[in-house]
Design a protein around this motif. Sequence first.
Motif, PDB file in Angstrom:
ATOM      1  N   GLN A 170      43.763  32.050  45.941  1.00 11.86           N
ATOM      2  CA  GLN A 170      42.620  31.164  46.116  1.00 11.86           C
ATOM      3  C   GLN A 170      41.326  31.857  45.707  1.00 11.86           C
ATOM      4  O   GLN A 170      41.220  33.078  45.769  1.00 11.86           O
ATOM      5  CB  GLN A 170      42.487  30.761  47.593  1.00 11.86           C
ATOM      6  N   ALA A 171      40.338  31.053  45.343  1.00 12.55           N
ATOM      7  CA  ALA A 171      38.990  31.573  45.127  1.00 12.55           C
ATOM      8  C   ALA A 171      38.389  31.930  46.488  1.00 12.55           C
ATOM      9  O   ALA A 171      38.856  31.460  47.534  1.00 12.55           O
ATOM     10  CB  ALA A 171      38.137  30.522  44.422  1.00 12.55           C
ATOM     11  N   ASP A 187      33.903  30.932  41.746  1.00 10.53           N
ATOM     12  CA  ASP A 187      33.795  30.508  40.349  1.00 10.53           C
ATOM     13  C   ASP A 187      32.653  29.518  40.139  1.00 10.53           C
ATOM     14  O   ASP A 187      32.508  28.955  39.062  1.00 10.53           O
ATOM     15  CB  ASP A 187      35.121  29.917  39.853  1.00 10.53           C
ATOM     16  N   TYR A 208      40.555  27.731  39.066  1.00 12.94           N
ATOM     17  CA  TYR A 208      40.654  27.349  40.469  1.00 12.94           C
ATOM     18  C   TYR A 208      40.291  25.878  40.690  1.00 12.94           C
ATOM     19  O   TYR A 208      39.357  25.359  40.070  1.00 12.94           O
ATOM     20  CB  TYR A 208      39.726  28.214  41.332  1.00 12.94           C
ATOM     21  N   GLN A 241      32.331  28.287  46.057  1.00 14.24           N
ATOM     22  CA  GLN A 241      33.290  29.387  45.897  1.00 14.24           C
ATOM     23  C   GLN A 241      32.929  30.269  44.715  1.00 14.24           C
ATOM     24  O   GLN A 241      31.982  29.998  43.974  1.00 14.24           O
ATOM     25  CB  GLN A 241      34.711  28.841  45.771  1.00 14.24           C
ATOM     26  N   PRO A 255      42.570  32.933  35.539  1.00  4.83           N
ATOM     27  CA  PRO A 255      42.699  31.957  36.624  1.00  4.83           C
ATOM     28  C   PRO A 255      41.807  30.738  36.410  1.00  4.83           C
ATOM     29  O   PRO A 255      40.740  30.824  35.810  1.00  4.83           O
ATOM     30  CB  PRO A 255      42.267  32.733  37.869  1.00  4.83           C
ATOM     31  N   ALA A 298      42.866  26.651  45.102  1.00  2.68           N
ATOM     32  CA  ALA A 298      44.010  27.420  44.592  1.00  2.68           C
ATOM     33  C   ALA A 298      43.915  27.585  43.078  1.00  2.68           C
ATOM     34  O   ALA A 298      43.387  26.731  42.362  1.00  2.68           O
ATOM     35  CB  ALA A 298      45.305  26.706  44.958  1.00  2.68           C
ATOM     36  N   ASP A 299      44.426  28.703  42.592  1.00  2.98           N
ATOM     37  CA  ASP A 299      44.504  28.969  41.156  1.00  2.98           C
ATOM     38  C   ASP A 299      45.609  28.092  40.571  1.00  2.98           C
ATOM     39  O   ASP A 299      46.788  28.298  40.844  1.00  2.98           O
ATOM     40  CB  ASP A 299      44.790  30.452  40.934  1.00  2.98           C
TER      41      ASP A 299
END
Length: 196
Positions: A77-78, A170, A26, A168, A24, A69-70
């Motif tokens: 989503q993250a 990530d 994001y 978030q 992913p 969103a990825d």
Amino acid sequence: MTNTNSVRATCCTGSSGSGGGCTPSYAPPTIDDTYTVDPPYPVPWRQEQPPYGEALGMTINDIKAHGGADTACGSGQANITSLTVWVELTEESRDWIVYTLGQRYPGAHVLGEYPQYPERPDDPLHPYAHCAWTYGTSGINTPNAELDCRFFRPWDPGDYTVHVTACQSDGKCTTKVLPNPIKVYLLESRLLAPEP
């Protein structure tokens, strides 16, 4: 032979031993433009009229953030991991206090220190005392989080810009200045006139 696929695929079936799947990627988190203030027409600290007593302050509520969103795999989503808020008195308001208000009330100056971060009411009977023990942020570690009940003492009249940071899972963060600054109203009837 010419390579017709010039963009490397990021979503593909697995490679040996890795279990496969897509990695992913994001987008950054987003923050809604809306929020609420209680009371809706705050006045500087210690200028409040009954029934609130001498020190009401204000809370900032209903700030919402959403994980990005990825964009690579479409996996959702993250998760939001933190959501924080602080306020700043605008430069225009600082100038108004010193130059305009200072002409009517010599010695008028900016009382607060900025940026200003949330704090806890000291008095357990204060109308916003619940902000001291309420966690005040819901949805942490989910894609949608909401921040409530952040207590401030607005020492100065004027416009306060509201700054929010959302981070978030990530590691990406977004900081945003929300539209429609908070207006803190001066009760000039509570000020002392200058000595003759």
